[in-house]
Design a protein around this motif. Structure first.
Motif, PDB file in Angstrom:
ATOM      1  N   ASP A   4      41.189  82.201  52.529  1.00 41.94           N
ATOM      2  CA  ASP A   4      41.774  83.057  51.383  1.00 41.94           C
ATOM      3  C   ASP A   4      43.359  82.788  51.694  1.00 41.94           C
ATOM      4  OD1 ASP A   4      42.544  84.738  53.429  1.00 41.94           O
ATOM      5  OD2 ASP A   4      41.497  86.342  52.974  1.00 41.94           O
ATOM      6  N   ARG A   5      43.666  81.866  52.334  1.00 42.26           N
ATOM      7  CA  ARG A   5      45.029  81.400  52.485  1.00 42.26           C
ATOM      8  C   ARG A   5      45.426  80.392  51.708  1.00 42.26           C
ATOM      9  NH1 ARG A   5      48.043  77.808  55.541  1.00 42.26           N
ATOM     10  NH2 ARG A   5      46.124  77.155  56.608  1.00 42.26           N
ATOM     11  N   SER A   6      46.273  80.513  50.668  1.00 42.47           N
ATOM     12  CA  SER A   6      46.876  79.607  49.645  1.00 42.47           C
ATOM     13  C   SER A   6      47.404  78.337  50.483  1.00 42.47           C
ATOM     14  CB  SER A   6      47.989  80.090  49.014  1.00 42.47           C
ATOM     15  OG  SER A   6      48.345  79.000  48.019  1.00 42.47           O
ATOM     16  N   ARG A   7      46.786  77.173  50.349  1.00 50.97           N
ATOM     17  CA  ARG A   7      47.265  76.107  51.028  1.00 50.97           C
ATOM     18  C   ARG A   7      48.026  75.307  49.969  1.00 50.97           C
ATOM     19  NH1 ARG A   7      43.642  75.066  55.515  1.00 50.97           N
ATOM     20  NH2 ARG A   7      43.632  72.977  55.447  1.00 50.97           N
ATOM     21  N   VAL A   8      48.610  74.102  50.619  1.00 51.93           N
ATOM     22  CA  VAL A   8      49.343  73.208  49.779  1.00 51.93           C
ATOM     23  C   VAL A   8      48.892  71.779  50.115  1.00 51.93           C
ATOM     24  CG1 VAL A   8      51.625  72.156  49.347  1.00 51.93           C
ATOM     25  CG2 VAL A   8      51.713  74.515  50.041  1.00 51.93           C
ATOM     26  N   ALA A   9      48.519  71.036  48.757  1.00 53.52           N
ATOM     27  CA  ALA A   9      47.804  69.894  48.979  1.00 53.52           C
ATOM     28  C   ALA A   9      49.073  68.945  48.394  1.00 53.52           C
ATOM     29  CB  ALA A   9      46.281  69.915  48.139  1.00 53.52           C
ATOM     30  N   PHE A  10      49.169  67.647  49.107  1.00 50.43           N
ATOM     31  CA  PHE A  10      49.878  66.792  48.174  1.00 50.43           C
ATOM     32  C   PHE A  10      49.041  65.687  48.084  1.00 50.43           C
ATOM     33  CE2 PHE A  10      52.288  62.881  48.921  1.00 50.43           C
ATOM     34  CZ  PHE A  10      53.648  63.215  48.342  1.00 50.43           C
TER      35      PHE A  10
END
Length: 249
Positions: A4-10
């Motif tokens: 449930d952790r917001s992740r960052v995708a490039f």
């Protein structure tokens, strides 16, 4: 994704096609995305549609190390880090489906710079941020052509599979997993406009076991798996999503 952790995708080539489909799915899951694309107008439109709090448009020519570094820096400035790198940008039209000696050296360098060295450039620039994330993941997009084709495009996509293995080994001590998807022909606007109808029909009816057009949505489940903790014991692998082609034992 299961966490449930917001992740960052490039996401390179994130403004359209497969990249945009992945961006849509990740934002729907509550994550944040960077649409790293050579077309700023398209990336800005996509980012606006996804929401300014969840998406960032960034100019990125993957063949240019300075451009990649600038896009990565903009990502970290905006979102604080990078958890996922999706190497989606690539040259892929019929002009590259030619015998290897029928293409000029200049043209070879162009496609290698994007399809192969572009992955190296992005992996190098994102590495410290993926390491800092603690569970960083890289997903590259190859093609079924990387298993069967002997043309220029197929050779570059074979190289993507090789890079997947090489990067998985090189980045293992950083806790970064590296995997790959190999799609069959997908329903992107660019592919449908470029592929001759008779070639696409022949491929679906005589090569695929699942005899329908591949959809970018067919790739989303695999993308979610490889970019999430569910695949925490998987690295260096390529998964074919091609309707049963090519078969392997």
């Amino acid at each position: 994704m299961t966490d449930d952790r917001s992740r960052v995708a490039f996401i390179t080539g994130g403004a359209r096609g497969i990249g945009r489909t992945f961006a849509d799915a990740l934002v729907a899951d509550g994550h944040r995305v960077v649409l790293a694309d050579a077309s700023v107008p398209d990336a800005e439109i996509a980012a606006a549609e996804l929401g300014a709090d969840r998406a960032l448009a960034a100019y990125c020519d993957v063949a240019d190390e300075d451009s990649v570094r600038a896009a990565v820096d903009a990502t970290v400035d905006r979102f604080g880090g990078i958890d996922i790198l999706i190497n989606n940008a690539g040259r892929h039209l019929m002009s590259w489906s030619r015998p290897v000696t029928d293409v000029t050296t200049e043209a070879w360098r162009d496609i290698l710079d994007v399809n192969v060295l572009g992955i190296v450039n992005c992996a190098r620039a994102c590495r410290p941020h993926l390491r800092a994330a603690g569970d960083g993941a890289i997903l590259s997009v190859s093609s079924v052509s990387g298993f069967t084709s002997t043309d220029v495009y197929g050779v570059t996509k074979l190289a993507v599979r090789g890079l997947t293995v090489a990067l998985a080994k090189a980045f293992a001590d950083d806790g970064i997993r590296v995997n790959c998807l190999a799609p069959g022909p997908m329903d992107t606007a660019a592919a449908l406009a470029d592929l001759p109808d008779e070639l696409l029909t022949e491929f679906i009816e005589n090569k695929q076991l699942i005899r329908r057009q591949g959809r970018t949505a067919d790739l989303v489940g695999a993308m979610r798996f490889f970019c999430s903790p569910e695949s925490s014991f998987v690295t260096g692998e390529t998964l074919i999503v091609g309707g049963g082609f090519p078969l392997r034992v």
